[in-house]
Design a protein around this motif. Structure first.
Motif, PDB file in Angstrom:
ATOM      1  N   LEU A   1     -38.733 -39.363 -52.343  1.00  0.00           N
ATOM      2  CA  LEU A   1     -37.697 -39.805 -53.284  1.00  0.00           C
ATOM      3  C   LEU A   1     -37.145 -38.669 -54.130  1.00  0.00           C
ATOM      4  CD1 LEU A   1     -39.240 -43.173 -54.545  1.00  0.00           C
ATOM      5  CD2 LEU A   1     -37.606 -42.812 -52.704  1.00  0.00           C
TER       6      LEU A   1
ATOM      7  N   ARG B   1     -31.897 -37.933 -53.655  1.00  0.00           N
ATOM      8  CA  ARG B   1     -30.810 -38.782 -53.183  1.00  0.00           C
ATOM      9  C   ARG B   1     -31.418 -40.091 -52.692  1.00  0.00           C
ATOM     10  NH1 ARG B   1     -26.064 -37.333 -48.895  1.00  0.00           N
ATOM     11  NH2 ARG B   1     -25.157 -39.401 -48.878  1.00  0.00           N
ATOM     12  N   LEU B   2     -31.031 -41.172 -53.349  1.00  0.00           N
ATOM     13  CA  LEU B   2     -31.508 -42.490 -52.960  1.00  0.00           C
ATOM     14  C   LEU B   2     -30.371 -43.190 -52.236  1.00  0.00           C
ATOM     15  CD1 LEU B   2     -33.310 -43.491 -56.272  1.00  0.00           C
ATOM     16  CD2 LEU B   2     -34.310 -42.515 -54.217  1.00  0.00           C
ATOM     17  N   SER B   3     -30.560 -43.434 -50.950  1.00  0.00           N
ATOM     18  CA  SER B   3     -29.518 -44.017 -50.122  1.00  0.00           C
ATOM     19  C   SER B   3     -30.135 -45.018 -49.161  1.00  0.00           C
ATOM     20  CB  SER B   3     -28.812 -42.904 -49.339  1.00  0.00           C
ATOM     21  OG  SER B   3     -28.059 -43.424 -48.283  1.00  0.00           O
TER      22      SER B   3
ATOM     23  N   LEU C   1     -33.054 -44.332 -46.641  1.00  0.00           N
ATOM     24  CA  LEU C   1     -34.248 -45.102 -47.008  1.00  0.00           C
ATOM     25  C   LEU C   1     -33.929 -46.592 -46.836  1.00  0.00           C
ATOM     26  CD1 LEU C   1     -35.021 -43.187 -50.330  1.00  0.00           C
ATOM     27  CD2 LEU C   1     -36.198 -42.893 -48.162  1.00  0.00           C
TER      28      LEU C   1
ATOM     29  N   LEU D   1     -34.860 -49.703 -49.113  1.00  0.00           N
ATOM     30  CA  LEU D   1     -34.215 -49.994 -50.394  1.00  0.00           C
ATOM     31  C   LEU D   1     -33.400 -51.283 -50.333  1.00  0.00           C
ATOM     32  CD1 LEU D   1     -32.971 -46.469 -51.526  1.00  0.00           C
ATOM     33  CD2 LEU D   1     -34.770 -47.833 -52.574  1.00  0.00           C
TER      34      LEU D   1
ATOM     35  N   LEU E   1     -32.799 -50.465 -57.267  1.00  0.00           N
ATOM     36  CA  LEU E   1     -34.013 -49.681 -57.078  1.00  0.00           C
ATOM     37  C   LEU E   1     -35.178 -50.477 -57.669  1.00  0.00           C
ATOM     38  CD1 LEU E   1     -35.159 -46.974 -56.095  1.00  0.00           C
ATOM     39  CD2 LEU E   1     -34.908 -46.144 -58.432  1.00  0.00           C
TER      40      LEU E   1
ATOM     41  N   ALA F   1     -40.537 -48.212 -57.590  1.00  0.00           N
ATOM     42  CA  ALA F   1     -39.991 -46.907 -57.210  1.00  0.00           C
ATOM     43  C   ALA F   1     -39.693 -46.071 -58.453  1.00  0.00           C
ATOM     44  CB  ALA F   1     -38.729 -47.081 -56.365  1.00  0.00           C
TER      45      ALA F   1
ATOM     46  N   LEU G   1     -41.318 -42.462 -59.203  1.00  0.00           N
ATOM     47  CA  LEU G   1     -40.551 -41.260 -59.567  1.00  0.00           C
ATOM     48  C   LEU G   1     -41.122 -40.624 -60.834  1.00  0.00           C
ATOM     49  CD1 LEU G   1     -36.925 -42.531 -58.883  1.00  0.00           C
ATOM     50  CD2 LEU G   1     -38.105 -40.710 -57.661  1.00  0.00           C
TER      51      LEU G   1
END
Length: 137
Positions: A77, A95-97, A101, A104, A115, A119, A123
């Motif tokens: 993450l 980058r959360l995509s 991923l 998600l 999110l 998570a 983080l």
């Protein structure tokens, strides 16, 4: 229905065009070659793009952040960790995509991907590990 060649300088051409179109839509056979003298028929696709994509595919997110002068955070993450010039402050980025991923997408509220709280805690824990903190309060 045969119509002599039309000229745009005659009075009320729009009314005539509209009448021809209406007659055609209602089933009258209009001789379009006579209406548009000297024109030719061009086949048009039945679907706007014939199911061919003309857009570039989205490039995969770069995973090697060292080329940008960043150190990898070694976490799925968190992509990178940067020590600021003061030496006691850090910046973490990632980058959360849903594309990279897909899990998600499992957490949705009213059709919006959110999110998950776990998570967010993950983080915070990972960032804390990087700077020497072992728990979240």
């Amino acid at each position: 229905m045969s119509v002599p060649a039309l000229r745009r300088d005659r009075p009320e051409p729009e009314t005539l065009w509209r009448a021809l179109a209406t007659a055609h839509l209602r089933g009258a056979a209009v001789d379009w070659h006579a209406v548009f003298a000297g024109s030719r028929v061009v086949p048009l696709p039945t679907y706007a793009f014939q199911r061919q994509r003309y857009w570039l595919e989205e490039a995969a997110a770069p995973t090697d952040v060292s080329s940008a002068g960043l150190d990898s955070a070694g976490h799925p993450l968190l992509g990178a960790a940067v020590v600021l010039s003061s030496g006691d402050e850090y910046v973490f980025t990632g980058r959360l995509s849903v594309a990279s991923l897909p899990w998600l997408a499992d957490h949705q509220v009213m059709d919006q991907v959110l999110l998950p709280g776990a998570a967010c805690v993950e983080l915070a824990l990972r960032a804390g590990d990087e700077v020497g903190c072992d728990r979240v309060e």
